[in-house]
Design a protein around this motif. Structure first.
Motif, short mmCIF file in Angstrom:
data_model
loop_
_atom_site.label_atom_id
_atom_site.label_comp_id
_atom_site.label_asym_id
_atom_site.label_seq_id
_atom_site.Cartn_x
_atom_site.Cartn_y
_atom_site.Cartn_z
N ALA A 47 0.83 -1.20 0.00
CA ALA A 47 0.00 0.00 0.00
C ALA A 47 0.86 1.26 0.00
CB ALA A 47 -0.93 -0.01 1.21
N ALA A 48 1.97 1.23 0.75
CA ALA A 48 2.87 2.38 0.79
C ALA A 48 3.50 2.63 -0.57
CB ALA A 48 3.96 2.17 1.84
N LEU A 49 3.88 1.58 -1.27
CA LEU A 49 4.46 1.72 -2.60
C LEU A 49 3.43 2.22 -3.61
CD1 LEU A 49 6.76 -1.44 -2.72
CD2 LEU A 49 7.44 0.96 -2.35
N MET A 50 2.17 1.81 -3.44
CA MET A 50 1.10 2.35 -4.27
C MET A 50 1.00 3.87 -4.10
SD MET A 50 -2.01 -0.40 -3.70
CE MET A 50 -3.21 0.75 -4.42
N VAL A 51 1.03 4.30 -2.84
CA VAL A 51 0.93 5.72 -2.54
C VAL A 51 2.13 6.47 -3.11
CG1 VAL A 51 1.05 7.35 -0.63
CG2 VAL A 51 -0.54 5.43 -0.53
N ALA A 52 3.32 5.89 -2.98
CA ALA A 52 4.52 6.54 -3.52
C ALA A 52 4.42 6.67 -5.04
CB ALA A 52 5.76 5.74 -3.13
N ALA A 53 3.92 5.63 -5.70
CA ALA A 53 3.76 5.70 -7.15
C ALA A 53 2.79 6.82 -7.52
CB ALA A 53 3.25 4.36 -7.68
N TYR A 54 1.73 6.97 -6.75
CA TYR A 54 0.78 8.06 -6.98
C TYR A 54 1.44 9.42 -6.81
CZ TYR A 54 -3.01 11.34 -6.01
OH TYR A 54 -3.83 12.44 -6.01
N HIS A 55 2.17 9.59 -5.72
CA HIS A 55 2.77 10.89 -5.43
C HIS A 55 3.89 11.25 -6.40
CE1 HIS A 55 1.16 10.88 -1.08
NE2 HIS A 55 0.46 11.70 -1.82
N PHE A 56 4.61 10.26 -6.89
CA PHE A 56 5.75 10.55 -7.76
C PHE A 56 5.39 10.53 -9.25
CE2 PHE A 56 8.68 8.65 -4.29
CZ PHE A 56 8.70 9.87 -3.64
N GLY A 57 4.32 9.83 -9.61
CA GLY A 57 4.02 9.73 -11.03
C GLY A 57 2.57 9.71 -11.40
N GLY A 58 1.66 9.87 -10.42
CA GLY A 58 0.24 9.75 -10.70
C GLY A 58 -0.55 11.01 -10.48
N ARG A 59 0.11 12.15 -10.29
CA ARG A 59 -0.59 13.41 -10.06
C ARG A 59 0.30 14.57 -10.49
NH1 ARG A 59 0.66 16.13 -5.17
NH2 ARG A 59 -1.49 16.86 -5.03
N ASP A 60 -0.31 15.74 -10.62
CA ASP A 60 0.44 16.96 -10.90
C ASP A 60 0.75 17.67 -9.58
OD1 ASP A 60 1.07 17.17 -13.62
OD2 ASP A 60 -1.01 17.66 -14.13
N GLY A 61 1.12 18.94 -9.67
CA GLY A 61 1.45 19.69 -8.46
C GLY A 61 2.94 19.86 -8.33
N GLU A 62 3.41 19.86 -7.07
CA GLU A 62 4.83 20.09 -6.81
C GLU A 62 5.72 19.05 -7.46
OE1 GLU A 62 2.45 20.39 -4.63
OE2 GLU A 62 2.77 22.12 -3.31
N ILE A 63 5.23 17.82 -7.59
CA ILE A 63 6.06 16.79 -8.20
C ILE A 63 6.35 17.12 -9.66
CG2 ILE A 63 4.12 15.32 -8.86
CD1 ILE A 63 7.63 14.22 -7.65
N ALA A 64 5.44 17.84 -10.33
CA ALA A 64 5.70 18.26 -11.71
C ALA A 64 6.85 19.26 -11.75
CB ALA A 64 4.43 18.87 -12.31
N GLN A 65 6.95 20.12 -10.73
CA GLN A 65 8.11 21.02 -10.65
C GLN A 65 9.40 20.23 -10.50
OE1 GLN A 65 7.74 24.22 -7.78
NE2 GLN A 65 5.51 24.08 -7.85
N ALA A 66 9.33 19.17 -9.69
CA ALA A 66 10.53 18.36 -9.46
C ALA A 66 10.98 17.66 -10.75
CB ALA A 66 10.26 17.33 -8.36
N TRP A 67 10.02 17.16 -11.52
CA TRP A 67 10.36 16.49 -12.78
C TRP A 67 10.72 17.49 -13.86
CZ3 TRP A 67 11.65 11.69 -12.62
CH2 TRP A 67 10.98 10.76 -11.80
#
Length: 384
Positions: A47-67
């Motif tokens: 479940a934690a890895l699912m959440v990490a996949a969502y936060h790193f590759g399944g949504r926009d926001g700050e993670i888009a700035q990082a990429w």
């Protein structure tokens, strides 16, 4: 942009207390003997890895700035699948219902409180300070919160107080705390029995439905209609673990919880296909993930996963909570450094970032949780 330009409804939840040994489940009044639940630790990691996949590759926001661009550009094939990782929150809540019923059975109220506080706070305090310190560095692109708000975050009550969150995932801790309070008052305080637990599950289900119907904010806050079915479903699965698979009342609790839970998951996380949306989660996909989560916890409850008894799963379960606390915000920093700074490709950056966050989680577990948890527990409940 602040830390709190925040998460959608699909952020990860707080991991419950690590449980590797169940009490003696009873069938027809007899004991089965102690049973290791390492498979449950494995589900927590999943479940934690699912959440990490969502936060790193399944949504926009700050993670888009990082990429340096939308994750859809980085993972054109995987990103639509990563978007379902937000459902890890519901799976965590099912696991939490199971674990809290297990760990609260036979405990005094004081011992239950000591267990919860000592489990949640040590790593949480350090994660708050660590993320604040990293975000305060001049070369980090993300802004730290003001000192007063950081200090308020240490109470874990920032959300009801209207204070911005240092960690976006803290909203799930607030949901966990409300569940603990309800369970403590209704079950632990008078003493856990099968009848009392069944009454608690039935009463909470009906009360949550009424709260949804009347749209009263106070009732919504206390009864959590969106998330109650998952906690209750986990409790029902624990009853099956404790009393056996021939318990029709426990099966009814699980079935009703699944039916209501999938409804809320679809209502909150489905949207019509749109070119303006980052991702599209189909109704079928959402229901399938929710069903799989219930089914996997049920497999653990009924002893179908006893073969998954590898020792490393215990370690994996211990790392889940600190990993969940730090992975998102510190992951932004690591992704930016590896992908934009060092020029690593996205498919190398992603697993390396997850690995580094797991390593940091091990450090927090080894040097924060292991020494401080027993000290805090004894300070609250000296009789232990």
């Amino acid at each position: 942009m602040t830390v709190t330009a925040q998460l959608t409804a699909g952020a990860p939840p707080a991991a419950p207390e690590l449980v590797t040994t169940a009490p003696q489940p009873v069938i027809r009044g007899r004991s089965r003997g102690p049973s290791r639940l390492r498979a449950l630790d494995g589900l927590r990691l999943l479940a934690a890895l699912m959440v990490a996949a969502y936060h790193f590759g399944g949504r926009d926001g700050e993670i888009a700035q990082a990429w340096g661009g939308s994750p859809l550009q980085q993972f054109p094939t995987a990103a639509p699948l990563f978007a379902y990782g937000c459902l890890g929150v519901q799976i965590f809540f099912v696991i939490s219902g199971f674990v809290i019923c297990l760990s609260g059975w036979g405990r005094t109220l004081r011992a239950f409180i000591a267990s919860r506080v000592s489990r949640l706070f040590p790593a949480y305090w350090v994660a708050i300070l660590l993320v604040t310190a990293v975000f305060a560095l001049p070369w980090v692109a993300y802004k730290a919160l003001p000192p007063s708000e950081v200090l308020t975050n240490l109470t874990m009550l920032q959300q009801p107080l209207g204070v911005d969150r240092v960690l976006g995932v803290c909203w799930t801790l607030w949901a966990e705390m409300r569940f603990y309070a309800l369970f403590a008052l209704c079950v632990v305080l008078p003493g856990a029995t099968r009848g009392r637990v069944v009454l608690f599950c039935t009463g909470w289900t009906l009360a949550a439905a009424l709260a949804q119907a009347v749209h009263e904010p106070l009732l919504d806050t206390v009864l959590m209609p969106d998330y109650a079915p998952f906690f209750i479903g986990g409790i029902g699965l624990y009853l099956l673990h404790r009393y056996g698979s021939r318990d029709p009342v426990a099966w009814a609790i699980v079935l009703v919880s699944w039916l209501i839970g999938q409804h809320y998951a679809v209502v909150r996380l489905w949207h019509a296909p749109s070119v303006d949306a980052f991702s599209y989660r189909s109704t079928t996909g959402i229901i399938a993930v929710i069903t799989l989560g219930f089914a996997l916890v049920a497999a653990v409850a009924l002893g179908k996963l006893h073969w998954a008894n590898w020792r490393w799963l215990t370690v994996a379960g211990a790392l889940t909570y600190p990993f969940y606390l730090v992975h998102e915000h510190l992951g932004w920093v690591v992704v930016r450094a590896l992908h934009q700074g060092a020029g690593l490709p996205s498919y190398a950056t992603l697993p390396l970032t997850v690995g580094l966050m797991l390593l940091l989680a091990w450090v927090l577990h080894r040097f924060v949780e292991r020494p401080l948890t027993p000290v805090l527990k004894r300070s609250i409940d000296p009789r232990r």
